[in-house]
Design a protein around this motif. Structure first.
Motif, PDB file in Angstrom:
ATOM      1  N   VAL A 179      33.629  80.399  51.732  1.00 42.61           N
ATOM      2  CA  VAL A 179      33.810  80.839  50.279  1.00 42.61           C
ATOM      3  C   VAL A 179      33.380  82.083  50.079  1.00 42.61           C
ATOM      4  N   GLY A 180      34.032  83.122  49.697  1.00 46.39           N
ATOM      5  CA  GLY A 180      33.458  84.563  49.492  1.00 46.39           C
ATOM      6  C   GLY A 180      32.976  85.363  50.781  1.00 46.39           C
ATOM      7  N   GLY A 181      33.111  84.660  51.916  1.00 44.10           N
ATOM      8  CA  GLY A 181      32.722  85.427  53.146  1.00 44.10           C
ATOM      9  C   GLY A 181      33.986  86.187  53.588  1.00 44.10           C
ATOM     10  N   ALA A 182      33.415  87.162  54.598  1.00 44.57           N
ATOM     11  CA  ALA A 182      34.306  88.163  55.151  1.00 44.57           C
ATOM     12  C   ALA A 182      34.915  87.660  56.204  1.00 44.57           C
ATOM     13  N   GLY A 183      34.649  86.479  56.842  1.00 48.55           N
ATOM     14  CA  GLY A 183      35.193  85.989  58.158  1.00 48.55           C
ATOM     15  C   GLY A 183      36.557  85.546  58.062  1.00 48.55           C
ATOM     16  N   ASP A 184      37.096  84.961  59.127  1.00 49.64           N
ATOM     17  CA  ASP A 184      38.553  84.230  59.481  1.00 49.64           C
ATOM     18  C   ASP A 184      38.570  83.045  59.126  1.00 49.64           C
ATOM     19  N   ALA A 185      37.498  82.293  58.954  1.00 48.78           N
ATOM     20  CA  ALA A 185      37.478  80.899  58.989  1.00 48.78           C
ATOM     21  C   ALA A 185      38.219  80.193  57.510  1.00 48.78           C
ATOM     22  N   PRO A 186      38.924  79.192  57.754  1.00 48.93           N
ATOM     23  CA  PRO A 186      39.672  78.836  56.370  1.00 48.93           C
ATOM     24  C   PRO A 186      38.691  78.206  55.582  1.00 48.93           C
ATOM     25  N   ASP A 187      39.079  78.271  54.309  1.00 48.37           N
ATOM     26  CA  ASP A 187      38.376  77.855  53.091  1.00 48.37           C
ATOM     27  C   ASP A 187      38.195  76.066  53.011  1.00 48.37           C
ATOM     28  N   LEU A 188      37.193  75.345  53.285  1.00 50.35           N
ATOM     29  CA  LEU A 188      37.007  74.013  53.200  1.00 50.35           C
ATOM     30  C   LEU A 188      37.290  73.583  51.765  1.00 50.35           C
ATOM     31  N   VAL A 189      36.850  74.527  50.651  1.00 47.49           N
ATOM     32  CA  VAL A 189      37.140  73.878  49.347  1.00 47.49           C
ATOM     33  C   VAL A 189      38.413  74.061  48.914  1.00 47.49           C
ATOM     34  N   ARG A 190      39.397  74.971  49.404  1.00 50.18           N
ATOM     35  CA  ARG A 190      40.920  74.983  48.905  1.00 50.18           C
ATOM     36  C   ARG A 190      41.606  73.904  49.990  1.00 50.18           C
ATOM     37  N   LEU A 191      40.980  73.581  50.908  1.00 49.31           N
ATOM     38  CA  LEU A 191      41.559  72.492  51.837  1.00 49.31           C
ATOM     39  C   LEU A 191      41.553  71.081  51.335  1.00 49.31           C
ATOM     40  N   VAL A 192      40.235  70.795  50.641  1.00 46.14           N
ATOM     41  CA  VAL A 192      39.911  69.724  50.361  1.00 46.14           C
ATOM     42  C   VAL A 192      40.569  69.525  48.929  1.00 46.14           C
TER      43      VAL A 192
END
Length: 215
Positions: A179-192
């Motif tokens: 969340v708000g990061g610059a990495g490529d990892a998917p966002d857990l908040v949006r997934l949940v």
């Protein structure tokens, strides 16, 4: 020479090939670096390298676009297992409350596997059981999975998106730090949020499909 005993030659016994269960355990532990649970059936330890969101397959299939292309996903019967960052299971109750799903959380059929948990190990690529469509429906009629996929045989866990040996699985998993990061990892908040919405829709659809009870 008379009385000389000929030298004994030792022929090594042929090695017995590893059975499928041993090959799978070796693949998980040595090639992926994932810990397994002793005994059978083969199970993977959760809470170390990853946690798991266990959801109805209809809800999981609708949320696949929230994952990165390398995020591992498994299917077992009518359940889908989405691998997420370690520690996500502990964060899930508070996250559902923050997303205003807390009141409905017990009925969402959304299960998180984290520390001290385990999941059945899906068959490694190349040793998957035969897939089968829904009873009475051809592969094209099974709408609960992406196009070109059909359900696995009941009771068999398989990889829909298998992990890649030699890759750091953590970098591909949905995480709160995205969340708000610059990495490529998917966002857990949006997934949940997406999974919870889809689980709620599955619940409502199943409730509407149940026959009315008359006294």
């Amino acid at each position: 020479m008379v009385g000389t005993v000929p030298p004994r030659t030792t022929v090594p016994l042929p090695r017995r090939p590893l059975d499928p269960d041993d090959r799978q355990r070796h693949w998980y532990e040595n090639e992926l670096g994932w810990r397994t649970v002793p005994g059978e059936p083969l199970r993977l330890v959760t809470g170390l390298r990853f946690d798991v969101l266990d959801v109805p397959v209809e809800a999981g299939a609708a949320a696949l676009w929230r994952l990165g292309p390398d995020s591992p996903v498994a299917v077992r019967g009518d359940r889908m297992r989405l691998l997420v960052a370690a520690g996500s299971a502990e964060e899930l109750p508070g996250l559902l409350d923050w997303l205003e799903w807390g009141a409905l959380a017990p009925a969402l059929d959304l299960v998180a596997l984290g520390a001290d948990g385990h999941m059945e190990a899906p068959s490694r690529p190349g040793e998957r059981p035969v897939r089968a469509p829904l009873p009475g429906a051809g592969p094209a009629e099974d709408r609960s999975l992406p196009p070109g996929r059909s359900r696995p045989l009941q009771g068999a866990a398989v990889w829909l998106r298998p992990p890649e040996p030699g890759c750091e699985v953590e970098a591909s998993l949905p995480t709160l730090s995205a969340v708000g990061g610059a990495g490529d990892a998917p966002d857990l908040v949006r997934l949940v949020d997406t999974v919870a919405t889809q689980c709620h829709r599955v619940r409502l659809r199943r409730s509407c499909a149940q026959p009315l009870a008359f006294s």
